[in-house]
Design an enzyme around this catalytic site. Structure first.
Site, PDB file in Angstrom:
ATOM      1  N   ASN A 254       0.816  -1.200   0.000  1.00 51.13           N
ATOM      2  CA  ASN A 254       0.000   0.000   0.000  1.00 51.13           C
ATOM      3  C   ASN A 254       0.860   1.265   0.000  1.00 51.13           C
ATOM      4  O   ASN A 254       2.089   1.202   0.098  1.00 51.13           O
ATOM      5  CB  ASN A 254      -0.950  -0.021   1.203  1.00 51.13           C
ATOM      6  CG  ASN A 254      -2.253   0.693   0.947  1.00 51.13           C
ATOM      7  OD1 ASN A 254      -2.294   1.685   0.228  1.00 51.13           O
ATOM      8  ND2 ASN A 254      -3.323   0.193   1.534  1.00 51.13           N
TER       9      ASN A 254
ATOM     10  N   THR B  24      11.253  -6.439  16.194  1.00 52.85           N
ATOM     11  CA  THR B  24      12.701  -6.491  16.393  1.00 52.85           C
ATOM     12  C   THR B  24      13.230  -7.915  16.472  1.00 52.85           C
ATOM     13  O   THR B  24      14.430  -8.124  16.474  1.00 52.85           O
ATOM     14  CB  THR B  24      13.078  -5.766  17.696  1.00 52.85           C
ATOM     15  OG1 THR B  24      12.412  -6.406  18.792  1.00 52.85           O
ATOM     16  CG2 THR B  24      12.666  -4.300  17.646  1.00 52.85           C
ATOM     17  N   LYS B  25      12.317  -8.911  16.554  1.00 55.56           N
ATOM     18  CA  LYS B  25      12.721 -10.315  16.696  1.00 55.56           C
ATOM     19  C   LYS B  25      11.919 -11.175  15.737  1.00 55.56           C
ATOM     20  O   LYS B  25      10.856 -10.776  15.250  1.00 55.56           O
ATOM     21  CB  LYS B  25      12.475 -10.792  18.126  1.00 55.56           C
ATOM     22  CG  LYS B  25      13.311 -10.061  19.156  1.00 55.56           C
ATOM     23  CD  LYS B  25      13.023 -10.557  20.552  1.00 55.56           C
ATOM     24  CE  LYS B  25      13.868  -9.787  21.563  1.00 55.56           C
ATOM     25  NZ  LYS B  25      13.527 -10.143  22.940  1.00 55.56           N
TER      26      LYS B  25
ATOM     27  N   HIS C 177      22.696   1.982  11.786  1.00 56.79           N
ATOM     28  CA  HIS C 177      24.034   2.580  11.852  1.00 56.79           C
ATOM     29  C   HIS C 177      24.756   2.146  13.119  1.00 56.79           C
ATOM     30  O   HIS C 177      24.136   1.884  14.155  1.00 56.79           O
ATOM     31  CB  HIS C 177      23.928   4.112  11.834  1.00 56.79           C
ATOM     32  CG  HIS C 177      23.493   4.653  10.524  1.00 56.79           C
ATOM     33  ND1 HIS C 177      24.371   4.976   9.525  1.00 56.79           N
ATOM     34  CD2 HIS C 177      22.260   4.909  10.032  1.00 56.79           C
ATOM     35  CE1 HIS C 177      23.699   5.421   8.475  1.00 56.79           C
ATOM     36  NE2 HIS C 177      22.410   5.390   8.760  1.00 56.79           N
TER      37      HIS C 177
END
Length: 198
Positions: free
Chosen positions: A96, A177-178, A126
């Site tokens: 979308n 994050t996992k 970073h």
């Protein structure tokens, strides 16, 4: 069927047709241009006004993929000698509006996955070492793989190194994050397991 003589003209149909025709021509031209620049775009893809800022050769879009307006496919890095694309979108995927796919290593999106608007998927971040300006830190990469038949809600964020299992659902606004198990429903910041589908 042709309208009968004297039958009223459906003005709404005419207006919609007049809007669709130039858009269809534009989509075909976009596909042709991306192919000419080195992107691997397969048959019957529906590409609205998407952005490919650079490195089109780093993109593969399989057949019957639909990318809505203002989707950004962003890759960074030199051309790979093995010519493996950094972004690979499998067949029948829908993405979308205003979604950004940001790859410096590899992001693969499995077949029949649906991605809502304003989603951000990245395979890097970073470095954060002290004593070096943040803008000069190197990128830290880890590939992302999104399985088949996944649904990603509006505004979700998927970070580097994540594998999303087949059939998973990621709620709107979740930050993943996992790794996510197949058929899991994930919500929250950071994303947490809510329950399994069914």
């Amino acid at each position: 069927n042709a309208p009968r003589r004297g039958a009223p003209v459906n003005k709404d149909a005419l207006v919609n047709s007049s809007m669709r025709t130039p858009a269809a021509i534009g989509r075909r031209l976009r596909v042709a241009r991306l192919r000419a620049l080195g992107a691997r775009v397969h048959k019957k893809c529906w590409l609205q006004k998407i952005e490919v800022p650079h490195n089109p050769w780093d993109i593969e879009i399989e057949q019957r993929v639909a990318l809505d307006r203002a989707v950004v496919l962003l890759t960074t890095g030199k051309r790979r000698p093995d010519n493996v694309p950094r972004i690979c979108i499998r067949e029948w995927v829908y993405i979308n509006r205003f979604t950004v796919i940001d790859a410096s290593d590899r992001i693969e999106i499995g077949a029949r996955t649906m991605i809502g608007p304003h989603v951000y998927i990245t395979d890097h971040d970073h470095g954060i070492d002290v004593g070096v300006p943040l803008r000069e830190q190197p990128l830290i990469n880890a590939p992302v793989r999104i399985g088949e038949d996944v649904w990603i809600g509006a505004g979700a964020i998927i970070l580097k190194g994540v594998t999303v299992g087949d059939g998973a659902i990621i709620a709107a606004g979740a930050v993943v994050t996992k790794d996510i198990e197949p058929n899991a429903i994930i919500a929250g910041v950071p994303g947490k397991f809510i329950r399994a589908r069914g």
